[in-house]
Design a protein around this motif. Sequence first.
Motif, PDB file in Angstrom:
ATOM      1  N   VAL A  20       0.837  -1.204   0.000  1.00  0.00           N
ATOM      2  CA  VAL A  20       0.000   0.000   0.000  1.00  0.00           C
ATOM      3  C   VAL A  20       0.872   1.255   0.000  1.00  0.00           C
ATOM      4  O   VAL A  20       0.601   2.210  -0.731  1.00  0.00           O
ATOM      5  N   LEU A  21       1.928   1.244   0.797  1.00  0.00           N
ATOM      6  CA  LEU A  21       2.798   2.414   0.877  1.00  0.00           C
ATOM      7  C   LEU A  21       3.572   2.661  -0.412  1.00  0.00           C
ATOM      8  O   LEU A  21       3.775   3.804  -0.811  1.00  0.00           O
ATOM      9  N   LYS A  23       3.079   0.955  -3.698  1.00  0.00           N
ATOM     10  CA  LYS A  23       2.414   0.905  -5.004  1.00  0.00           C
ATOM     11  C   LYS A  23       0.918   1.122  -4.950  1.00  0.00           C
ATOM     12  O   LYS A  23       0.254   1.064  -5.964  1.00  0.00           O
ATOM     13  N   GLY A  24       0.349   1.322  -3.779  1.00  0.00           N
ATOM     14  CA  GLY A  24      -1.074   1.594  -3.668  1.00  0.00           C
ATOM     15  C   GLY A  24      -1.940   0.368  -3.473  1.00  0.00           C
ATOM     16  O   GLY A  24      -3.151   0.473  -3.469  1.00  0.00           O
ATOM     17  N   GLY A  25      -1.371  -0.807  -3.326  1.00  0.00           N
ATOM     18  CA  GLY A  25      -2.145  -2.025  -3.109  1.00  0.00           C
ATOM     19  C   GLY A  25      -1.236  -3.173  -2.751  1.00  0.00           C
ATOM     20  O   GLY A  25      -0.021  -3.073  -2.858  1.00  0.00           O
TER      21      GLY A  25
END
Length: 81
Positions: A20-21, A23-25
Motif C-alpha cells: 500500500v505504501l 504501489k497503492g495495493g
Amino acid sequence: MNAIVWFLLIGLVAGWLAGVLVKGGGFGIVGDIVVGIVGAVVGGFLFGMLGIIAGGLLGAIATATAGAVVFIFLVRLLKRM
C-alpha cells in the motif's frame, strides 16, 4: 505451531502495508506473506545495524514493513537495470 501462525500473520500484514505504501495495493495473500517475511529479514538486519530495537507485535510489524519497503525498492531498482 502457534509461532508459525503469528509469523505468517505478521508477514501478511507487513507485506500488505508495504504494498500500500509503495504501489497503492497489496500483492495478493501469498505475495504479501513472501514480501513481509523477506521484509522482516531485511528490516531486522537494517534495524540491527542502526541499533534500533523494536519489540512486541507492533515493533515486529513496523520492522517487517520497513524492511519490505526497502526490499520492494531494491527489486524495482534491479528491474530497471
